[in-house]
Design a protein around this motif. Structure first.
Motif, PDB file in Angstrom:
ATOM      1  N   UNK A  89      65.486  51.473  20.724  1.00 18.72           N
ATOM      2  CA  UNK A  89      64.799  51.575  22.012  1.00 18.72           C
ATOM      3  C   UNK A  89      63.300  52.202  21.623  1.00 18.72           C
ATOM      4  N   UNK A  90      63.456  53.072  20.853  1.00 21.12           N
ATOM      5  CA  UNK A  90      62.106  53.930  20.402  1.00 21.12           C
ATOM      6  C   UNK A  90      61.113  52.742  19.914  1.00 21.12           C
ATOM      7  N   UNK A  91      61.818  51.701  18.934  1.00 25.46           N
ATOM      8  CA  UNK A  91      60.960  51.052  18.384  1.00 25.46           C
ATOM      9  C   UNK A  91      60.404  49.794  19.300  1.00 25.46           C
ATOM     10  N   UNK A  92      61.269  49.458  20.385  1.00 31.02           N
ATOM     11  CA  UNK A  92      60.783  48.617  21.541  1.00 31.02           C
ATOM     12  C   UNK A  92      59.614  49.229  22.236  1.00 31.02           C
ATOM     13  N   UNK A  93      59.761  50.710  22.560  1.00 28.61           N
ATOM     14  CA  UNK A  93      58.625  51.455  23.138  1.00 28.61           C
ATOM     15  C   UNK A  93      57.383  51.254  22.190  1.00 28.61           C
ATOM     16  N   UNK A  94      57.641  51.462  20.970  1.00 31.70           N
ATOM     17  CA  UNK A  94      56.242  51.503  20.126  1.00 31.70           C
ATOM     18  C   UNK A  94      55.700  50.119  20.151  1.00 31.70           C
ATOM     19  N   UNK A  95      56.582  48.953  20.118  1.00 27.96           N
ATOM     20  CA  UNK A  95      56.184  47.704  20.134  1.00 27.96           C
ATOM     21  C   UNK A  95      55.343  47.216  21.435  1.00 27.96           C
ATOM     22  N   UNK A  96      55.728  47.974  22.571  1.00 33.14           N
ATOM     23  CA  UNK A  96      55.315  47.443  23.737  1.00 33.14           C
ATOM     24  C   UNK A  96      53.779  48.355  23.892  1.00 33.14           C
ATOM     25  N   UNK A  97      53.939  49.545  23.352  1.00 35.31           N
ATOM     26  CA  UNK A  97      52.551  50.213  23.349  1.00 35.31           C
ATOM     27  C   UNK A  97      51.329  49.436  22.289  1.00 35.31           C
ATOM     28  N   UNK A  98      51.933  49.011  21.524  1.00 35.18           N
ATOM     29  CA  UNK A  98      51.079  48.445  20.276  1.00 35.18           C
ATOM     30  C   UNK A  98      50.568  47.004  20.831  1.00 35.18           C
ATOM     31  N   UNK A  99      51.125  46.402  21.647  1.00 33.32           N
ATOM     32  CA  UNK A  99      50.880  45.172  22.498  1.00 33.32           C
ATOM     33  C   UNK A  99      49.872  45.643  23.661  1.00 33.32           C
ATOM     34  N   UNK A 100      49.590  46.803  23.936  1.00 31.84           N
ATOM     35  CA  UNK A 100      48.585  47.172  25.151  1.00 31.84           C
ATOM     36  C   UNK A 100      49.419  47.421  26.400  1.00 31.84           C
ATOM     37  N   UNK A 101      50.738  47.408  26.115  1.00 31.83           N
ATOM     38  CA  UNK A 101      51.564  47.843  27.609  1.00 31.83           C
ATOM     39  C   UNK A 101      51.813  49.351  27.525  1.00 31.83           C
ATOM     40  N   UNK A 102      51.259  50.060  28.534  1.00 30.02           N
ATOM     41  CA  UNK A 102      51.762  51.583  28.652  1.00 30.02           C
ATOM     42  C   UNK A 102      52.960  51.659  28.823  1.00 30.02           C
TER      43      UNK A 102
END
Length: 198
Positions: A89-102
């Motif tokens: 889940x943490x990796x998913x959150x990091x991936x989202x943020x890296x893609x510009x999704x707050x």
């Protein structure tokens, strides 16, 4: 058709943070408490509600549990365990943020939340933390979800909630959010697609 979500709300307990049920079970066995007594006593609504809406401190909440069970040592030992981060889940959150999704954590929590996030190494891993004890309203109220959307700077229709509670998912949808009932890491490909993470 709904617009694709452009922001992410992630529940803490049961999604980003996992709890090992063996921990309270061992404590209960060691102190001669009935199986499930710690969580059952702590989660009684009349005891829980003041703690997650900022009316009673975490320490005060646990003092009430200790008094109800006449087991202060058991409660203290149980509380030393603060859960574990789900790395997927943490990796998913990091991936989202890296893609510009707050992304924000949206949780029913006590005043211990900041200390817990620090202990778990989650400080700085999200753009906002929305805690019921700070908002003064809990999931799944409209007030809570309005505060969460405001923290992300998005309209409800632009926000996706990921939560392991059916009731909270339904409440989020009533409040105008997209919401997905979390079952485990097998859900992540769907959630990545929902946010258009490529």
């Amino acid at each position: 058709m709904r617009a694709r979500p452009t922001a992410l709300l992630v529940d803490l307990d049961g999604v980003l943070r996992r709890w090992d049920p063996e921990v309270p079970a061992r404590v209960e066995a060691a102190y001669g408490l009935p199986a499930g007594a710690l969580e059952k006593t702590a989660m009684e609504w009349s005891r829980l509600l003041p703690a997650i809406t900022g009316q009673v401190s975490h320490a005060g909440w646990m003092a009430g549990v200790a008094e109800a069970l006449d087991a202060p040592e058991a409660v203290a030992e149980w509380q030393r365990y603060r859960g574990d981060v789900d790395p997927d889940v943490l990796a998913f959150v990091r991936e989202a943020r890296a893609a510009g999704v707050p992304a924000a954590i949206a949780t029913n929590a006590t005043d211990l939340l900041d200390a817990d996030l620090a202990a778990l190494g989650l400080t700085g891993e999200v753009d906002a933390v929305v805690s019921s004890s700070v908002v003064g309203a809990h999931k799944p109220t409209r007030e809570f979800f309005a505060a969460a959307c405001q923290a992300l700077g998005r309209a409800p229709s632009q926000v996706l909630l990921v939560d392991d509670s059916d009731r909270f998912v339904r409440g989020a949808r009533v409040a105008g959010l997209s919401a997905y009932r979390w079952n485990g890491p097998a859900d992540l490909p769907y959630l990545r697609a929902a946010l258009d993470l490529r």
